[in-house]
Design a protein around this motif. Structure first.
Motif, PDB file in Angstrom:
ATOM      1  N   ALA A   1       0.458  -1.442   0.113  1.00  0.00           N
ATOM      2  CA  ALA A   1      -0.072   0.251  -0.665  1.00  0.00           C
ATOM      3  C   ALA A   1       0.688   0.965  -0.116  1.00  0.00           C
ATOM      4  O   ALA A   1       1.855   1.155   0.722  1.00  0.00           O
ATOM      5  CB  ALA A   1      -0.969   0.183   1.140  1.00  0.00           C
ATOM      6  N   PRO A   2       0.413   2.277  -0.848  1.00  0.00           N
ATOM      7  CA  PRO A   2       1.004   3.305  -0.531  1.00  0.00           C
ATOM      8  C   PRO A   2       0.920   4.254   0.457  1.00  0.00           C
ATOM      9  O   PRO A   2      -0.474   4.162   1.260  1.00  0.00           O
ATOM     10  CB  PRO A   2       0.265   4.661  -1.803  1.00  0.00           C
ATOM     11  CG  PRO A   2      -0.522   3.434  -1.784  1.00  0.00           C
ATOM     12  CD  PRO A   2      -0.537   2.901  -1.668  1.00  0.00           C
TER      13      PRO A   2
ATOM     14  N   PHE B   1      -3.197  11.012   9.805  1.00  0.00           N
ATOM     15  CA  PHE B   1      -1.627  10.536   9.427  1.00  0.00           C
ATOM     16  C   PHE B   1      -3.011  11.232   7.658  1.00  0.00           C
ATOM     17  O   PHE B   1      -2.346  10.537   6.702  1.00  0.00           O
ATOM     18  CB  PHE B   1      -1.347   9.231   9.244  1.00  0.00           C
ATOM     19  CG  PHE B   1      -0.495   8.974   9.941  1.00  0.00           C
ATOM     20  CD1 PHE B   1       1.262   9.921   9.598  1.00  0.00           C
ATOM     21  CD2 PHE B   1      -0.127   9.136  11.182  1.00  0.00           C
ATOM     22  CE1 PHE B   1       2.261   9.779  10.233  1.00  0.00           C
ATOM     23  CE2 PHE B   1       1.101   9.283  12.343  1.00  0.00           C
ATOM     24  CZ  PHE B   1       1.850   9.217  11.652  1.00  0.00           C
ATOM     25  N   ILE B   2      -4.503  10.382   7.673  1.00  0.00           N
ATOM     26  CA  ILE B   2      -4.888  10.702   6.129  1.00  0.00           C
ATOM     27  C   ILE B   2      -5.243  11.857   5.861  1.00  0.00           C
ATOM     28  O   ILE B   2      -5.814  12.699   6.883  1.00  0.00           O
ATOM     29  CB  ILE B   2      -6.265   9.864   6.251  1.00  0.00           C
ATOM     30  CG1 ILE B   2      -5.918   7.935   7.050  1.00  0.00           C
ATOM     31  CG2 ILE B   2      -7.071  10.385   4.975  1.00  0.00           C
ATOM     32  CD1 ILE B   2      -5.325   7.451   6.379  1.00  0.00           C
ATOM     33  N   PRO B   3      -4.741  12.521   4.955  1.00  0.00           N
ATOM     34  CA  PRO B   3      -5.415  13.723   4.724  1.00  0.00           C
ATOM     35  C   PRO B   3      -6.084  13.872   4.893  1.00  0.00           C
ATOM     36  O   PRO B   3      -6.937  13.243   3.209  1.00  0.00           O
ATOM     37  CB  PRO B   3      -4.259  13.425   2.932  1.00  0.00           C
ATOM     38  CG  PRO B   3      -3.864  12.703   2.979  1.00  0.00           C
ATOM     39  CD  PRO B   3      -3.615  11.325   4.052  1.00  0.00           C
ATOM     40  N   ARG B   4      -6.654  15.240   4.779  1.00  0.00           N
ATOM     41  CA  ARG B   4      -7.713  15.759   4.827  1.00  0.00           C
ATOM     42  C   ARG B   4      -7.872  17.519   4.408  1.00  0.00           C
ATOM     43  O   ARG B   4      -7.039  17.870   4.180  1.00  0.00           O
ATOM     44  CB  ARG B   4      -8.890  15.585   6.023  1.00  0.00           C
ATOM     45  CG  ARG B   4      -9.083  14.529   6.312  1.00  0.00           C
ATOM     46  CD  ARG B   4      -9.632  13.989   7.632  1.00  0.00           C
ATOM     47  NE  ARG B   4     -10.174  13.081   8.180  1.00  0.00           N
ATOM     48  CZ  ARG B   4      -8.917  12.495   8.580  1.00  0.00           C
ATOM     49  NH1 ARG B   4      -7.772  12.942   8.622  1.00  0.00           N
ATOM     50  NH2 ARG B   4      -9.796  11.359   9.162  1.00  0.00           N
ATOM     51  N   PRO B   5      -9.233  17.476   3.115  1.00  0.00           N
ATOM     52  CA  PRO B   5      -8.879  19.190   3.164  1.00  0.00           C
ATOM     53  C   PRO B   5      -8.960  19.656   4.073  1.00  0.00           C
ATOM     54  O   PRO B   5      -8.922  20.753   4.179  1.00  0.00           O
ATOM     55  CB  PRO B   5      -9.659  19.354   1.759  1.00  0.00           C
ATOM     56  CG  PRO B   5     -10.848  17.638   1.254  1.00  0.00           C
ATOM     57  CD  PRO B   5     -10.020  16.641   2.444  1.00  0.00           C
TER      58      PRO B   5
ATOM     59  N   LYS C   1       5.559   6.813   7.795  1.00  0.00           N
ATOM     60  CA  LYS C   1       6.024   6.481   9.836  1.00  0.00           C
ATOM     61  C   LYS C   1       4.310   5.622   9.789  1.00  0.00           C
ATOM     62  O   LYS C   1       4.140   5.246  10.931  1.00  0.00           O
ATOM     63  CB  LYS C   1       5.240   8.525  10.308  1.00  0.00           C
ATOM     64  CG  LYS C   1       6.500   8.888  10.709  1.00  0.00           C
ATOM     65  CD  LYS C   1       6.315  10.059  11.329  1.00  0.00           C
ATOM     66  CE  LYS C   1       7.257  10.570  12.806  1.00  0.00           C
ATOM     67  NZ  LYS C   1       7.117  12.070  13.075  1.00  0.00           N
ATOM     68  N   PHE C   2       2.939   6.308   8.897  1.00  0.00           N
ATOM     69  CA  PHE C   2       1.736   5.460   9.128  1.00  0.00           C
ATOM     70  C   PHE C   2       2.047   4.218   8.828  1.00  0.00           C
ATOM     71  O   PHE C   2       1.346   3.535  10.156  1.00  0.00           O
ATOM     72  CB  PHE C   2       0.621   6.153   7.888  1.00  0.00           C
ATOM     73  CG  PHE C   2       0.102   5.231   7.466  1.00  0.00           C
ATOM     74  CD1 PHE C   2      -1.115   5.586   8.397  1.00  0.00           C
ATOM     75  CD2 PHE C   2      -0.714   4.558   6.821  1.00  0.00           C
ATOM     76  CE1 PHE C   2      -2.864   5.068   8.520  1.00  0.00           C
ATOM     77  CE2 PHE C   2      -1.935   4.005   6.650  1.00  0.00           C
ATOM     78  CZ  PHE C   2      -2.645   3.935   7.351  1.00  0.00           C
ATOM     79  N   LYS C   3       2.888   3.459   7.784  1.00  0.00           N
ATOM     80  CA  LYS C   3       2.929   2.272   7.564  1.00  0.00           C
ATOM     81  C   LYS C   3       4.099   1.536   8.682  1.00  0.00           C
ATOM     82  O   LYS C   3       3.171   0.739   8.773  1.00  0.00           O
ATOM     83  CB  LYS C   3       3.742   1.899   6.422  1.00  0.00           C
ATOM     84  CG  LYS C   3       3.348   2.385   5.072  1.00  0.00           C
ATOM     85  CD  LYS C   3       3.711   2.399   3.531  1.00  0.00           C
ATOM     86  CE  LYS C   3       3.280   1.358   3.060  1.00  0.00           C
ATOM     87  NZ  LYS C   3       4.586   1.015   1.971  1.00  0.00           N
ATOM     88  N   PHE C   4       4.974   2.180   9.679  1.00  0.00           N
ATOM     89  CA  PHE C   4       6.003   1.802  10.339  1.00  0.00           C
ATOM     90  C   PHE C   4       4.698   1.204  11.759  1.00  0.00           C
ATOM     91  O   PHE C   4       4.734   0.507  12.519  1.00  0.00           O
ATOM     92  CB  PHE C   4       6.773   2.568  10.443  1.00  0.00           C
ATOM     93  CG  PHE C   4       7.427   2.194  11.591  1.00  0.00           C
ATOM     94  CD1 PHE C   4       8.642   1.212  11.687  1.00  0.00           C
ATOM     95  CD2 PHE C   4       7.778   2.576  12.811  1.00  0.00           C
ATOM     96  CE1 PHE C   4       9.364   0.774  13.107  1.00  0.00           C
ATOM     97  CE2 PHE C   4       8.477   2.439  14.156  1.00  0.00           C
ATOM     98  CZ  PHE C   4       9.296   1.330  13.628  1.00  0.00           C
TER      99      PHE C   4
END
Length: 198
Positions: free
Chosen positions: A62-63, A143-147, A67-70
């Motif tokens: 997954a892209p 970590f999930i980017p939001r507008p 840090k998020f994946k870790f």
């Protein structure tokens, strides 16, 4: 009291009477529910292994930021550790069910005690995932980017709402799963034990 008196008292004492033996027919009746329980335990073990392998594979491809994946990888590895502890307890039960020494009602009573103990382990196993799910929600929220960034009140509402829903849900799922996969077979063994005692 001399040695001969002690021997006579020991030999005439009926408090050490042998517990009723399980007949061949009763052993055959017991074999089916025990084998069903063992089969469900094997299925549950391998499906859990499959879920963890899938989760690690998904994170690897997954892209996303490192840090998020870790953090997610560390959480899933911690879940594997907790799962290993509980499955080691289940494995002891699995091993005892295959023991050929199950010949008396006393050994059957001991097995039922282990089933009841493992029921508690089973519910604890499900509830032990609550902290991991909370951490995963926090990581996703951070970590999930939001507008438009989430307000503190919204973050708190999501976390508290998740806890209020997830904790009772995990408990109910654990109870239902145990009953569906093991409960009816344990009941058959309990009925056999009552028959032996009656």
């Amino acid at each position: 009291m001399n040695i001969d008196d002690l021997k006579n008292t020991w030999n005439t004492d009926d408090s050490f009477e042998e517990t009723p033996e399980i007949s061949t027919e009763q052993r055959k009746r017991m074999h089916l529910p025990l084998e069903k329980i063992r089969k469900n335990m094997r299925m549950e073990f391998w499906s859990t292994v499959g879920i963890f392998v899938f989760a690690f594979g998904l994170i690897a491809v997954a892209p996303g930021p490192f840090k998020f994946k870790f953090y997610i990888t560390i959480l899933i590895a911690s879940m594997v550790f907790v799962t290993f502890f509980f499955f080691s307890q289940f494995f002891k039960l699995y091993k005892n069910m295959s023991d050929t020494m199950m010949k008396t009602s006393e050994s059957l009573q001991d097995l039922l005690h282990q089933f009841n103990l493992n029921k508690q382990y089973y519910l604890s196993f499900y509830l032990s995932f609550v902290p991991f799910l909370v951490c995963e929600i926090i990581i996703v929220l951070e970590f999930i980017p939001r507008p438009v960034p989430l307000s503190n009140l919204k973050i708190a509402s999501i976390l508290i709402g998740s806890l209020v829903i997830v904790m009772p849900l995990l408990f109910l799922i654990g109870k239902y799963w145990f009953k569906a996969f093991y409960g009816k077979y344990i009941k058959q063994i309990e009925d056999l034990l009552l028959e032996l005692k009656g």
